[in-house]
Design a protein around this motif. Structure first.
Motif, mmCIF file in Angstrom:
data_model
loop_
_atom_site.group_PDB
_atom_site.id
_atom_site.type_symbol
_atom_site.label_atom_id
_atom_site.label_comp_id
_atom_site.label_asym_id
_atom_site.label_seq_id
_atom_site.Cartn_x
_atom_site.Cartn_y
_atom_site.Cartn_z
ATOM 1 N N ASP A 154 13.541 1.987 17.686
ATOM 2 C CA ASP A 154 13.642 1.426 19.030
ATOM 3 C C ASP A 154 12.652 2.056 19.991
ATOM 4 N N PHE A 155 11.994 3.156 19.573
ATOM 5 C CA PHE A 155 11.025 3.806 20.451
ATOM 6 C C PHE A 155 9.622 3.239 20.276
ATOM 7 N N LEU A 156 9.320 2.708 19.097
ATOM 8 C CA LEU A 156 7.962 2.250 18.810
ATOM 9 C C LEU A 156 7.422 1.221 19.812
ATOM 10 N N PRO A 157 8.226 0.207 20.227
ATOM 11 C CA PRO A 157 7.656 -0.756 21.194
ATOM 12 C C PRO A 157 7.296 -0.118 22.534
ATOM 13 N N HIS A 158 7.851 1.043 22.839
ATOM 14 C CA HIS A 158 7.609 1.680 24.133
ATOM 15 C C HIS A 158 6.896 3.018 23.988
ATOM 16 N N ALA A 159 6.291 3.276 22.832
ATOM 17 C CA ALA A 159 5.722 4.593 22.558
ATOM 18 C C ALA A 159 4.635 4.967 23.558
ATOM 19 N N PHE A 160 3.855 3.979 24.032
ATOM 20 C CA PHE A 160 2.730 4.287 24.906
ATOM 21 C C PHE A 160 3.044 4.040 26.379
ATOM 22 N N ASP A 161 4.309 3.768 26.684
ATOM 23 C CA ASP A 161 4.695 3.612 28.088
ATOM 24 C C ASP A 161 4.739 4.983 28.760
ATOM 25 N N ARG A 162 4.431 5.002 30.042
ATOM 26 C CA ARG A 162 4.502 6.249 30.783
ATOM 27 C C ARG A 162 5.952 6.720 30.897
ATOM 28 N N PHE A 163 6.139 8.008 30.716
ATOM 29 C CA PHE A 163 7.439 8.678 30.822
ATOM 30 C C PHE A 163 8.422 8.218 29.754
ATOM 31 N N SER A 164 7.906 7.606 28.704
ATOM 32 C CA SER A 164 8.777 7.176 27.610
ATOM 33 C C SER A 164 8.833 8.290 26.582
ATOM 34 N N ARG A 165 10.053 8.704 26.227
ATOM 35 C CA ARG A 165 10.238 9.787 25.263
ATOM 36 C C ARG A 165 11.357 9.419 24.304
ATOM 37 N N ALA A 166 11.155 9.764 23.036
ATOM 38 C CA ALA A 166 12.206 9.544 22.045
ATOM 39 C C ALA A 166 13.354 10.502 22.308
ATOM 40 N N GLU A 167 14.564 10.081 21.945
ATOM 41 C CA GLU A 167 15.737 10.915 22.207
ATOM 42 C C GLU A 167 15.603 12.278 21.533
ATOM 43 N N GLY B 267 -10.789 -0.378 23.371
ATOM 44 C CA GLY B 267 -10.077 -0.448 22.108
ATOM 45 C C GLY B 267 -8.577 -0.430 22.294
ATOM 46 N N THR B 268 -7.860 -0.099 21.218
ATOM 47 C CA THR B 268 -6.401 -0.106 21.248
ATOM 48 C C THR B 268 -5.879 1.153 20.563
ATOM 49 N N ALA B 269 -4.614 1.444 20.820
ATOM 50 C CA ALA B 269 -3.904 2.533 20.137
ATOM 51 C C ALA B 269 -2.601 1.963 19.603
ATOM 52 N N ARG B 270 -2.224 2.400 18.425
ATOM 53 C CA ARG B 270 -0.976 1.915 17.844
ATOM 54 C C ARG B 270 -0.259 3.067 17.158
ATOM 55 N N ALA B 271 1.047 3.024 17.200
ATOM 56 C CA ALA B 271 1.896 4.034 16.550
ATOM 57 C C ALA B 271 2.710 3.337 15.472
#
Length: 473
Positions: free
Chosen positions: A405-418, A442-446
């Motif tokens: 559930d974190f992958l879609p928001h991995a590059f959002d600001r202030f987004s952190r995995a639990e 370019g792009t970045a992907r996790a």
């Protein structure tokens, strides 16, 4: 001869101790907040001025080329103005908004005619006024004749952003100052509450309200701080005073045994604090805790300013860079930390030269390595491959990977995995990586790595996490 203290110092010395402590905290926090706000304002103003100057310089070059070629004055950025003068100050060509209005003073026109580049702002940040401009003028030769070309752009958006920043900094600083003053007041009251209790007990005996030889102050026996030692000292003083009172009573009984003057024994009621006493060290610790928040803004600010700077591709300066110079030095800084944790850090790349901005790509790689060290496990692999005009650069580890559930928001600001919320960080690392990739076009992907998958350079991967930057080079 000792110089008497000034009126302000005299008033300060007359304040209660709590008042002086709160005032000292407020003054210290005011200095810290003012410095932090000044730094943030300066950084934002510098970034905005740099962008405005770049736009103005680009518009100036376009105007100079048009004047040399005898073409019509081109339109510039929204709200921009232009004007062409001869060396005597006569307006030869001008934007319709200014017509024959002269944008330069006589001294500025003379300086520009002699080859100087004239820069000036028209209008102030405060109070709010219309028509604020930043202009730039320089001499250009057209058809064998010297001309003074003036380019001007509107400062409205820049000034509005700075005024909004000033308002937000003032609000944030005011609220922080109020919070710090309140915490300082509550802490000082709690720290001095035992002192007040000791004072009440000593005053009761000094006023003759209590003469019991058993009168003692309640002093904790499991501590050894300044206030506790004060309590023990007062208890020793009370013991001596009680002994002196007993001797006086005996003297009166012996000297005046015919008189039956009763002695009234009174005991003072001690105010027992419901809260645990706070020491000076705890007060210092409270002040230190306030000082650290400030420092993420700047840094955010600074980090957010970095993100905002990366929002424009014009700030990227691509230079020919070899993959070994891009990766080896950066990875060497983290290899020691990996070995200290019993882990390996491997770098895999082929000989290639790419056109990128190493000032931003190197810290992006460092951020990914830092994340792999803090959140991952096992071997860390850095791969880079340049093919068909694109650079693919990835950092992977053998840790638990990203929560789905974190992958879609991995590059959002202030987004952190639990799982990472207990470790230091503000959730801006991957956002900075994504901004670096975007600034290069370019792009970045996790992604999570499936066990046994094959990565670039023919290396078989174990399960874990990988972040990949794909940028044109």
């Amino acid at each position: 001869m000792t110089r008497p203290p000034g009126p302000l110092l005299t008033r300060f010395q007359r304040l209660p101790v709590v008042g002086r402590l709160v005032l000292a905290v407020a003054l210290a926090m005011t200095l810290v907040l003012t410095g932090a706000a000044g730094l943030v304002y300066w950084r934002v103003e510098t970034a905005l001025d740099s962008q405005l100057d770049e736009d103005l310089a680009a518009y100036q070059q376009t105007l100079d080329r048009a004047v040399r070629d005898g073409q019509d004055l081109p339109a510039g950025p929204n709200g921009s103005l232009s004007q062409v003068l001869d060396t005597d100050g006569r307006v030869l060509r001008s934007s319709s908004v200014v017509h024959d209005q002269r944008l330069l003073t006589s001294a500025e026109r003379a300086a520009a005619a002699h080859g100087a580049v004239v820069r000036r702002d028209i209008g102030a940040l405060l109070p709010i006024t219309d028509g604020t401009l930043r202009l730039r003028a320089q001499r250009v030769t057209a058809g064998g004749q010297p001309r003074i070309v003036i380019a001007a752009v509107q400062r409205g958006h820049r000034d509005e952003a700075l005024r909004e920043l000033l308002a937000q900094l003032a609000l944030a600083s005011g609220l922080t100052l109020l919070a710090a003053s309140y915490v300082g007041y509550r802490t000082a009251r709690a720290a001095l509450r035992p002192v007040e209790r000791y004072r009440v007990g000593a005053a009761a005996l000094a006023d003759g309200a209590a003469a019991s030889p058993g009168l003692r102050l309640e002093v904790p026996i499991d501590r050894d701080d300044e206030i506790t030692r004060l309590g023990h000292t007062l208890n020793r003083m009370l013991g001596r005073l009680a002994a002196s009172a007993a001797r006086e009573h005996q003297f009166i009984a012996d000297a005046s045994h015919e008189l039956r003057t009763p002695l009234t024994l009174m005991r003072a009621e001690l105010d027992v604090a419901l809260h645990r006493p706070r020491t000076a060290e705890e007060l210092t610790e409270t002040l230190r805790s306030v000082d650290a928040e400030a420092r993420r803004l700047v840094t955010l600010a600074n980090a957010l300013l970095d993100l905002e700077q990366l929002g424009s591709g014009e700030r990227i300066q691509r230079v020919p860079t070899t993959l070994d110079s891009l990766l080896d030095d950066t990875c060497a800084q983290y290899r020691t930390a990996a070995e200290r944790d019993g882990r390996t850090l491997t770098v895999a790349y082929g000989p290639a030269t790419v056109r990128v901005d190493p000032r931003w790509l190197e810290p992006a790689v460092g951020t990914l390595l830092d994340n792999a060290l803090r959140h991952g496990r096992g071997a860390i692999v850095v791969r880079a491959e340049a093919r068909d005009g694109r650079l693919s650069l990835s950092v992977s580890d053998e840790g638990p990977g990203f929560p789905p559930d974190f992958l879609p928001h991995a590059f959002d600001r202030f987004s952190r995995a639990e799982a990472s919320r207990t470790t230091p960080g503000a959730g801006l690392g991957l956002a900075l990586v994504a901004a670096v990739a975007a600034s290069h076009g370019g792009t970045a992907r996790a992604a999570n790595i499936s066990p046994g998958g094959t990565g670039g350079m023919g290396v078989t991967e174990a399960a874990g996490a990988a972040v990949t930057l794909d940028v044109p080079c």
